[in-house]
Scaffold this motif. Sequence first.
Motif, short mmCIF file in Angstrom:
data_model
loop_
_atom_site.label_atom_id
_atom_site.label_comp_id
_atom_site.label_asym_id
_atom_site.label_seq_id
_atom_site.Cartn_x
_atom_site.Cartn_y
_atom_site.Cartn_z
N ALA A 565 0.82 -1.20 0.00
CA ALA A 565 0.00 0.00 0.00
C ALA A 565 0.86 1.26 0.00
O ALA A 565 0.62 2.20 -0.77
N PHE A 566 1.88 1.28 0.85
CA PHE A 566 2.75 2.46 0.93
C PHE A 566 3.50 2.67 -0.38
O PHE A 566 3.64 3.80 -0.84
N PHE A 567 3.95 1.59 -0.99
CA PHE A 567 4.65 1.70 -2.26
C PHE A 567 3.73 2.29 -3.33
O PHE A 567 4.13 3.16 -4.11
N GLY A 568 2.48 1.81 -3.38
CA GLY A 568 1.53 2.35 -4.35
C GLY A 568 1.28 3.83 -4.13
O GLY A 568 1.21 4.61 -5.10
N VAL A 569 1.17 4.25 -2.88
CA VAL A 569 0.95 5.66 -2.57
C VAL A 569 2.16 6.50 -3.01
O VAL A 569 2.01 7.59 -3.57
N VAL A 570 3.36 5.99 -2.76
CA VAL A 570 4.58 6.70 -3.16
C VAL A 570 4.59 6.91 -4.67
O VAL A 570 4.93 8.01 -5.16
N LEU A 571 4.22 5.87 -5.44
CA LEU A 571 4.21 6.01 -6.89
C LEU A 571 3.21 7.07 -7.33
O LEU A 571 3.51 7.90 -8.20
N MET A 572 2.04 7.08 -6.74
CA MET A 572 1.01 8.03 -7.16
C MET A 572 1.34 9.46 -6.75
O MET A 572 0.91 10.42 -7.40
N MET A 573 2.13 9.63 -5.68
CA MET A 573 2.42 10.98 -5.18
C MET A 573 3.76 11.52 -5.69
O MET A 573 4.06 12.69 -5.46
N THR A 574 4.55 10.69 -6.36
CA THR A 574 5.84 11.16 -6.87
C THR A 574 5.62 12.14 -8.02
O THR A 574 4.93 11.82 -9.00
N ALA A 575 6.19 13.32 -7.90
CA ALA A 575 5.96 14.37 -8.90
C ALA A 575 6.66 14.06 -10.22
O ALA A 575 6.10 14.24 -11.30
N THR A 576 7.91 13.59 -10.15
CA THR A 576 8.68 13.30 -11.36
C THR A 576 8.41 11.86 -11.79
O THR A 576 8.58 10.94 -10.99
N PRO A 577 8.00 11.65 -13.03
CA PRO A 577 7.74 10.29 -13.49
C PRO A 577 8.98 9.40 -13.37
O PRO A 577 10.11 9.84 -13.63
N ILE A 578 8.78 8.17 -12.98
CA ILE A 578 9.87 7.20 -12.87
C ILE A 578 10.36 6.84 -14.27
O ILE A 578 9.57 6.66 -15.19
N ALA A 579 11.69 6.75 -14.42
CA ALA A 579 12.33 6.45 -15.71
C ALA A 579 11.88 7.46 -16.77
O ALA A 579 11.64 7.12 -17.93
#
Length: 669
Positions: A565-579
């Motif tokens: 759950a925490f990992f999913g929240v981190v992905l959704m709240m990260t401002a800069t897209p991953i890769a």
Amino acid sequence: MTTTYTPTQTVHDKKRAALSAAIVGAILLAVVPAYCITLAGGSEAYDRVHLSFPGNPVAGTTAVFWSVNVLSGVATLAIVAGAVLFLKAPKKSRFLPADLSLRPLRWVSGTWALTSAILVFAKGLDAVGLPWSELAEPGGFSFVFVGSYYPTAFSITAIFAFLCWMATYFVEKWTDLLILLWLTVFGNIIPVAVGQLLVGPNHDFGSDAGYLQVLASGLVASSIITVGFASMGPSEKAKFNLVRAANFGVIGAVGLLLIEIIMTPFQLAGTGLTASTTGWLILVRWLMELVLLVLTVVVRRRIHSGRGHARGLALLSGLVVAGWVGVLSAIAQIPPPHYFAGSGTMSEVFLGYELPEGPDLAGLFLEWRVNVLFAVLSIVAIFGYVVLVLKVRRKGQSWPGLRTLAWMLGWATVILSTSSGWGRFAGGDFGIHMVTHMSLNMLAPLLMVLGGPITLALNAWSGATGTAGWARRRLVELLNWRAARWLSNPLFVFVVYISSYYVLYLTPLFEFFMNYHWGHQLMNLHFVIIGYLYFSLIIGVDKGPVELPYIGKLGLAFAAMPFHAFFGVVLMMTATPIAQQYFLYLDYPWSDLVASQELGGGVAWAGGEIPTLIVIIALAAQWSHQDRRERTRVDRHMDLGYNKEFDDYNHMLIELAANDQRAAAERGK
């Protein structure tokens, strides 16, 4: 004083002389084609890829040591695989035979390590078109090292090969050989993964075929070396199962031909067989593989019929393999047609194919692009499982159909995740990538562990002799292996399973892997393996090296939920897209990086919660079923008077009552 030779000594000397001549011939067959092609081509090959000619000292050295490196690498893999697959270890001992000579492995692994170290410099210079003198210039070595992928690849291979060479002085058990097998497999694959097969349209097909080609060539060579080594004397024959070696030799030769069906169209890229030097060399490679298949079939027939060791045929087969390596090395020295084919778009460069339109529901399920590596692994896994089920049923035993269905559905999930539109778009859309990730990491392993493949194998091979009996003993040794217990440690598995998300996606590692096809495959393989280890601890049918109580299994399942759950929240709240840079390179007009990452975060959140709830329900059902079985067993034993624990408890109560009566009587006095 004259020396007298006995007939036995004379025969032994002739065998050694024949073997020495075969080794020299093999080295020449491996080296000469690549060296001649390199010198004949001169600067033309470098001009075609816009590189300056480094001179014959660099080009020739690279060709020679590349050939010897491939030959020694395949030989190292072959000897280790032969010891793992064909060695007759004592039935009641995990130790290798005391008289087993590891000297051949020591020589070839040492040669492999040395040539890999030399190629760090030679191939590094060759790949950037610079002479040897460049290494003496300030900063020259660092420039050469980062100028291509080869120096890093050969550095890793050199380390693996050196570890193999060192291990020959310490290896004692069959399980020790398994570590060497992993080192030799990956050590041979690494240069292939960063070589010519990484370039051009459809390089995803070509790369996977190259990985499988390494395995098939090692299998053929292990069969040939085993048969040839066993022919050196009666004592050597007793150490190896030649029938099994001959069978695997035919399987490997057939595998090489099947792989060629994928490899040839990729390398020719639409050109004819006679339209280029590469085409002519591929034609020679085809002929050698056909000859090799015929030779392995003949050797198999001779060994199965008991008509000798087929020493001459084994030596001839070895020379054909060496020539095949020579042709392979020669192809590696010239730019192949697939270098100059295709549109050259970034999608083709990174993925090997185009994605002109965005994903839709129909495309995700109907527009397939086969992932060769995982398709082969899935087919082999399903086929092997079905064969074992049939063996169990032929013995008059039953095997639950639901377990067979679970196993097949697990591998069907792997195929769907890697070869359907989901796998096709996974390299170009982060959200879809997360769907395939969660499928490979959770859904597929969850189904696989319910299949109970280890339990099935133990049942199928119980009481068997020959290859099946050997396989059962090896499997039991593997389950009792200290390393297996360490890899199955719940704390270790849980930490790796959870940290994989954070280490991969929240560091530059993910973007690095996404740039290469081998990176995609490595991530997929990791997802499947660590998922299988995790779910096998919780709801696995097989009894592994480490067995948790049901309360521990339940705790392990619940413990993963907040991390997902925490990992999913981190992905959704990260401002800069991953890769971000990788996806910007692809520059798909239909791509929305922010929306895709939000989808990926939601998938990671829900994909972690929903399967975990399913696991908890399945675990509760298993726990309840186990309790019912235990109660039934206790009741049955009580009815038959066999329950010693119940009898002991009743006896204890009787003793306590007697003690109370005696105490009361004493107080009454």
